[in-house]
Design an enzyme around this catalytic site. Structure first.
Site, PDB file in Angstrom:
ATOM      1  N   LYS A 212       5.552 -11.028  -3.187  1.00 25.02           N
ATOM      2  CA  LYS A 212       4.149 -11.338  -2.475  1.00 25.02           C
ATOM      3  C   LYS A 212       3.625 -12.555  -3.227  1.00 25.02           C
ATOM      4  O   LYS A 212       2.980 -13.243  -2.498  1.00 25.02           O
ATOM      5  CB  LYS A 212       3.491  -9.986  -2.711  1.00 25.02           C
ATOM      6  CG  LYS A 212       3.714  -8.961  -1.522  1.00 25.02           C
ATOM      7  CD  LYS A 212       2.692  -8.058  -1.030  1.00 25.02           C
ATOM      8  CE  LYS A 212       3.188  -7.174   0.062  1.00 25.02           C
ATOM      9  NZ  LYS A 212       2.284  -6.168   0.481  1.00 25.02           N
TER      10      LYS A 212
ATOM     11  N   LYS B 155      14.829  -4.122   4.872  1.00 20.73           N
ATOM     12  CA  LYS B 155      14.533  -2.894   5.017  1.00 20.73           C
ATOM     13  C   LYS B 155      13.439  -2.205   5.806  1.00 20.73           C
ATOM     14  O   LYS B 155      12.619  -2.872   6.231  1.00 20.73           O
ATOM     15  CB  LYS B 155      13.875  -2.463   3.457  1.00 20.73           C
ATOM     16  CG  LYS B 155      13.411  -0.973   2.776  1.00 20.73           C
ATOM     17  CD  LYS B 155      12.832  -0.773   1.809  1.00 20.73           C
ATOM     18  CE  LYS B 155      11.608  -0.126   2.045  1.00 20.73           C
ATOM     19  NZ  LYS B 155      10.492   0.046   0.990  1.00 20.73           N
TER      20      LYS B 155
ATOM     21  N   LYS C 139       7.299   0.836   6.649  1.00 23.33           N
ATOM     22  CA  LYS C 139       6.484   1.442   7.340  1.00 23.33           C
ATOM     23  C   LYS C 139       5.110   0.578   7.167  1.00 23.33           C
ATOM     24  O   LYS C 139       4.283   0.355   8.103  1.00 23.33           O
ATOM     25  CB  LYS C 139       5.918   3.040   6.910  1.00 23.33           C
ATOM     26  CG  LYS C 139       5.476   2.834   5.410  1.00 23.33           C
ATOM     27  CD  LYS C 139       4.955   4.284   5.166  1.00 23.33           C
ATOM     28  CE  LYS C 139       5.464   4.958   3.751  1.00 23.33           C
ATOM     29  NZ  LYS C 139       4.966   3.988   2.522  1.00 23.33           N
TER      30      LYS C 139
HETATM   31  P1  ATP Z   1       7.036   0.897   2.873  1.00 25.95           P
HETATM   32  O1  ATP Z   1       7.886   1.446   3.914  1.00 25.95           O
HETATM   33  O2  ATP Z   1       5.799   0.361   3.178  1.00 25.95           O
HETATM   34  O3  ATP Z   1       7.887  -0.446   2.190  1.00 25.95           O
HETATM   35  P2  ATP Z   1       8.018   2.048   0.368  1.00 25.95           P
HETATM   36  O4  ATP Z   1       9.196   2.327   0.796  1.00 25.95           O
HETATM   37  O5  ATP Z   1       7.722   1.425  -0.586  1.00 25.95           O
HETATM   38  O6  ATP Z   1       6.895   1.776   1.698  1.00 25.95           O
HETATM   39  P3  ATP Z   1       7.243   5.051   0.273  1.00 25.95           P
HETATM   40  O7  ATP Z   1       7.224   5.541   1.610  1.00 25.95           O
HETATM   41  O8  ATP Z   1       6.421   5.520  -0.936  1.00 25.95           O
HETATM   42  O9  ATP Z   1       7.070   3.432   0.038  1.00 25.95           O
HETATM   43  O10 ATP Z   1       8.836   5.261  -0.356  1.00 25.95           O
HETATM   44  C1  ATP Z   1       9.121   6.572  -0.302  1.00 25.95           C
HETATM   45  C2  ATP Z   1      10.657   6.655  -0.697  1.00 25.95           C
HETATM   46  O11 ATP Z   1      11.589   6.112   0.322  1.00 25.95           O
HETATM   47  C3  ATP Z   1      11.016   5.903  -1.794  1.00 25.95           C
HETATM   48  O12 ATP Z   1      11.957   6.392  -2.584  1.00 25.95           O
HETATM   49  C4  ATP Z   1      11.940   4.638  -1.251  1.00 25.95           C
HETATM   50  O13 ATP Z   1      12.602   4.127  -1.695  1.00 25.95           O
HETATM   51  C5  ATP Z   1      12.326   5.285   0.190  1.00 25.95           C
HETATM   52  N1  ATP Z   1      12.364   4.549   1.290  1.00 25.95           N
HETATM   53  C6  ATP Z   1      11.356   3.929   1.958  1.00 25.95           C
HETATM   54  N2  ATP Z   1      12.113   2.953   2.745  1.00 25.95           N
HETATM   55  C7  ATP Z   1      13.426   3.370   2.850  1.00 25.95           C
HETATM   56  C8  ATP Z   1      14.455   2.832   3.542  1.00 25.95           C
HETATM   57  N3  ATP Z   1      14.398   1.997   4.621  1.00 25.95           N
HETATM   58  N4  ATP Z   1      15.799   3.129   3.325  1.00 25.95           N
HETATM   59  C9  ATP Z   1      15.825   3.975   2.126  1.00 25.95           C
HETATM   60  N5  ATP Z   1      14.742   4.242   1.336  1.00 25.95           N
HETATM   61  C10 ATP Z   1      13.470   4.199   1.689  1.00 25.95           C
END
Ligand code: ATP
Ligand code: LTN
Length: 326
Positions: free
Chosen positions: A111, A192, A195
């Protein structure tokens, strides 16, 4: 019994990626470990949040954990901001972290290198994550691949503290799923599924309707050579769909590839959509029941009491070692 701990930020609606990479692992392990799962709400404000939406999502996250199969009798379920010791312990670790090592954490690096105006909280949040993990002496931390670096920081800081002040913290190990450690965006399969940052057409939310799920999967970006094989580098879109199928059916990738051999992309998408719809409608039915009950508040009240007791003892021991307090 070894302890397992994980959390999913309420910074957006939980996605299929959060489920496969995060929650599903905790469900699979919950009978074999002393399992902790929490809502890291303090982590979500490293970027701006709408206060009303944030509060709603905190409750939704817990309801989704339960709907996804997290059993309240087998897990300690709690809210990070219900326990003031997380942020207190984080401060102590901040004072043990070098600027260089914090600067290497990818989210801050990405970022800030894009010239975005980032908060100090985004810079230090991996250290808060260290406190989240070490406060409870977690042995294992199930996470997607993107979080591995942060669990490694927690390992380093645990070792550093133990060396400097004497044996105090358990050194945690990340648990990365064999399949589904990184579910990709359906519209941009080299990124990736996220959300908070993804393309809304490329991200499947756990609460998307059947119609929306099918539409998103049927319009997933693939390639033009019409051969179904698992090849992340050259066929990221197809490989992502195969990964989702493999993770949700618990079938090994070789078996999945064999199953789809010779089929066209349309048939693959249709079968993947069926499997996703099946998993998510099941979760959504349970979610509605839970949201109409008092279960979320009940489990959080119980969790709050348990974790504050553990954390208070641990924090007291840390104060003693560091020489703080009276
Ligand atoms: P964001 O979706 O905003 O990038 P994030 O992944 O950083 O959020 P969390 O929702 O807190 O944040 O992540 C929850 C868990 O799910 C973490 O262990 C993360 O590694 C996993 N995770 C999130 N997105 C994925 C994905 N696309 N594939 C696999 N694992 C994921
Ligand atoms: N930083 C993680 C969420 C998180 C977490 C944790 C995960 C905060 N504290 C402790 C596992 C253990 C994220 O951004 N996904």
């Amino acid at each position: 019994m070894k302890r397992l701990l994980t959390g999913l930020k309420p910074s957006g609606e939980l996605t299929l990626g959060s489920y496969i990479g995060g929650i599903k692992q905790s469900v699979a392990y919950q009978s074999d470990y002393d399992s902790f799962i929490f809502v890291p709400d303090l982590h979500s404000i490293t970027v701006p949040q709408d206060p009303v939406l944030l509060k709603e999502r905190i409750k939704k996250n817990v309801a989704l954990y339960l709907a996804c199969g997290i059993d309240p009798d087998k897990n300690t379920i709690y809210l990070q901001s219900d326990n003031l010791y997380h942020a207190n312990l984080s401060w102590i670790f901040e004072c043990l972290t070098y600027m260089g090592e914090a600067s290497r954490m990818t989210q801050y690096k990405d970022k800030s290198s894009k010239g975005e105006n980032v908060s100090v909280g985004l810079f230090t949040y991996p250290i808060l994550m260290t406190a989240d993990i070490l406060l409870y002496d977690a042995d294992y931390v199930p996470v997607g691949i993107d979080q591995k670096q942060h669990v490694e920081l927690a390992r380093n800081l645990a070792e550093r503290f133990n060396k400097k002040f004497g044996e105090t913290f358990t050194v945690p190990t990340p648990l990365i799923p064999k399949v589904g450690a990184k579910i990709m965006d359906l519209q941009n399969p080299t990124k990736k599924m996220s959300k908070s940052e993804g393309d809304s057409k490329g991200t499947i939310l756990l609460l998307d309707s059947e119609e929306v799920i099918r539409k998103k999967i049927m319009s997933a970006v693939t390639d033009s050579d019409n051969e179904i094989k698992y090849d992340v580098e050259n066929k990221p879109g197809i490989s992502n769909l195969l990964t989702i199928y493999s993770a949700l059916t618990n079938k090994p990738m070789e078996e999945v590839v064999l199953h789809f051999k010779g089929m066209n992309y349309g048939s693959l998408k249709k079968e993947v959509a069926d499997v996703v719809v099946d998993a998510l409608t099941n979760i959504q039915t349970k979610y509605q029941e839970i949201m109409n009950s008092t279960l979320v508040d009940d489990v959080l009240d119980k969790g709050k009491e348990i974790v504050n007791k553990i954390a208070q003892e641990k924090y007291q021991a840390v104060l003693e070692k560091v020489g703080l307090g009276r």
